[in-house]
Design an enzyme around this catalytic site. Structure first.
Site, PDB file in Angstrom:
ATOM      1  N   ASP A 142      15.613  51.750   5.231  1.00 27.41           N
ATOM      2  CA  ASP A 142      16.492  50.612   4.930  1.00 27.41           C
ATOM      3  C   ASP A 142      17.063  50.913   3.545  1.00 27.41           C
ATOM      4  O   ASP A 142      17.070  52.094   3.138  1.00 27.41           O
ATOM      5  CB  ASP A 142      15.683  49.285   4.966  1.00 27.41           C
ATOM      6  CG  ASP A 142      16.570  48.043   4.865  1.00 27.41           C
ATOM      7  OD1 ASP A 142      17.294  47.765   5.822  1.00 27.41           O
ATOM      8  OD2 ASP A 142      16.567  47.364   3.823  1.00 27.41           O
TER       9      ASP A 142
ATOM     10  N   LYS B 227       8.900  44.255   8.922  1.00 23.61           N
ATOM     11  CA  LYS B 227       9.691  44.772   7.797  1.00 23.61           C
ATOM     12  C   LYS B 227       8.733  45.072   6.660  1.00 23.61           C
ATOM     13  O   LYS B 227       7.637  44.500   6.595  1.00 23.61           O
ATOM     14  CB  LYS B 227      10.708  43.712   7.348  1.00 23.61           C
ATOM     15  CG  LYS B 227      11.839  44.268   6.520  1.00 23.61           C
ATOM     16  CD  LYS B 227      12.932  44.875   7.369  1.00 23.61           C
ATOM     17  CE  LYS B 227      13.942  45.612   6.512  1.00 23.61           C
ATOM     18  NZ  LYS B 227      15.053  46.130   7.338  1.00 23.61           N
TER      19      LYS B 227
END
Ligand code: NDP
Length: 443
Positions: free
Chosen positions: A165, A125
């Site tokens: 995201d 991430k």
């Protein structure tokens, strides 16, 4: 003290300030007791200690100039958590709240989510504490170019393939990809979520939301129900929320609410998605505008407490948005199922309440895995330089979400957790990654 308690204590000592990361680890590993009893080799190989430490963690400076010529400085991150089953894969988040704690929590969760898809992708991430809200297109482009000028050296189609995201949509992915291509002089699948004209996949935009509804419907079907004719409350009005609402409506449900960080709308006749798409995808405006188009709807400023009666609740905004007060409101109003579109939107106390009250609960790492699954399909299409049709990808997505539900439901009952699908998802993802780590030796 057990192996699990020991590991939580040791991480809390090492990273006392990383509350969200510790919460995510605790949530996963506290369900693994029966697995360690059955397979002590995970303890001998110190899998928990190895799995909770990222393989690589990068923090970097991102500078750009705003439209008035001022120099701005942000912090960028990429946490490459685990590559046991494939190249690192996971989104980039641009939001002022981003810090190493949040990126580690999301990266850790991503390991198990990616494993559940059945596709060869590891967990990662990244992001930056940059707020795209109110910025001009030029400022967004300058930021993305500066961000990629550092990130490019850490990623690549066989190493690490980021995606979008919160705050990173099609526009940002385009700028990031353009800069990668220029610096590397290589047209390769180094990032997913690209526009369909330059290597993107059909269904990527819809995938997390559609996948969430496919998963929810499977969960309901196994419990003698279905999504048809149900009343659904959704939070958020971003990528996940919009396409969850679209698929829910396509499958005969009525969506009553949507929200943004300022407030929420309630439309008892069912939300009109054409209006939402115009406000959010075209005008990039606030959800309050909905009542200008639809006088029957209501708008309420502030946090959404999930107090509108519904059968199904789909939190699709952000982490920790659904606490125990919200959970109790949903239970009091007779909710049947809750499935997480966002990453860890329900607090641990809210999840406990759902499980104790026999509410079917679809955890994020399973329920929202459709996005990363289609990202992996985009990677395959880029590798073989072929584009699949919408129907082809949608069909694969549907079968992946059905498989995920079936696998976690089997694991939860096999290990004595009944209909606790959160435990099933943790166990299923963990075993796959742990076995791969053992097979690849200590490194
Ligand atoms: P978007 O940026 O498109 O939308 C986020 C939505 O949530 C917006 O409506 C935003 O409102 C709202 N929101 C964000 N922060 C808050 C907050 N603190 N309080 C209330 N509302 C808030 O993001 P996505 O739809 O892509 O992502 C939503 C969630 O889904 C995230 O948790 C993400 O990690 C997760 N997810 C996303 C995937 C994807 O494919 N996009 C895949 C898997 C998970 P506002 O505009 O006012 O900020």
């Amino acid at each position: 003290m057990t192996y699990i308690e020991n590991q939580i204590k040791s991480l809390s000592r090492l990273y006392p300030e990383q509350k969200q990361f510790i919460a995510a680890v605790t949530e996963v590993i506290s369900t693994l007791g029966p697995v360690f009893e059955e397979k002590p080799q995970y303890i001998n190989n110190r899998i928990l200690e190895r799995l909770t430490e990222p393989e690589r963690q990068i923090q970097f400076k991102v500078c750009y100039t705003d439209d008035d010529g001022n120099i701005k400085i942000n912090r960028g991150y990429r946490v490459q958590f685990n590559s046991a089953i494939g190249p690192y894969k996971g989104g980039l988040r641009f939001h002022p709240s981003v810090n190493i704690d949040i990126i580690k929590f999301l990266g850790f969760e991503q390991i198990f989510k990616n494993a559940l898809t059945g596709l060869p992708i590891g967990g990662a991430k990244g992001g930056a504490d940059f707020d795209p809200k109110g910025k001009s297109d030029r400022e967004i482009m300058a930021f993305c170019q500066s961000f990629m000028t550092e990130l490019y050296r850490h990623i690549g189609p066989n190493t690490d393939v980021p995606a979008g995201d919160i705050g990173v949509g099609a526009r940002e992915i385009g700028y990031l990809f353009g800069q990668y291509k220029k610096i590397k002089n290589a047209y390769e699948g180094s990032i997913t979520g690209k526009d369909i004209n330059f290597g993107g996949s059909l269904v990527r935009k819809e995938s997390t939301g559609y996948g969430l509804i496919y998963f929810t419907n499977e969960m309901l079907k196994q419990n003698d129900s279905s999504i048809k004719d149900k009343k659904v409350c959704i939070s958020g009005s971003g990528n996940v929320a919009i396409y969850a609402a679209e698929k829910a409506e396509m499958m005969g449900a009525k969506v009553l609410t949507m929200s943004d960080s300022n407030g929420f709308i309630y439309d008892r006749n069912g939300i009109d998605l054409k209006i939402i798409k115009k406000i959010k995808e075209v005008d990039r405006d606030r959800i309050l505008k909905y009542i200008d188009f639809n006088k029957d709807a209501q708008y309420k400023e502030g946090k959404f407490y999930w107090d509108i009666p519904c059968d199904i609740a789909l939190p699709c905004a952000t982490q920790n948005e659904l606490d125990k007060i919200c959970a109790q409101n949903l239970i009091n109003n007779g909710v049947i199922a809750v499935a997480e579109g966002a990453n860890m939107p329900s607090t641990a106390e809210a999840v406990d309440l759902f499980l104790k009250n026999n509410v079917l609960f679809g955890p994020a790492k399973a329920a929202n895995a459709g996005g990363v699954a289609v990202s992996a399909i985009e990677m395959s299409q880029n590798s073989i330089r072929r584009s699949m049709s919408f129907q082809e990808v949608d069909q694969i997505l549907k079968s992946i979400m059905t498989n995920i539900f079936n696998k976690i439901s089997l694991s939860s009952s096999k290990y004595g957790y009944g209909k606790n699908y959160l435990a099933g998802a943790n166990i299923e993802g963990f075993i796959k990654v742990a076995d791969a780590m053992i097979a690849q030796g200590v490194n």
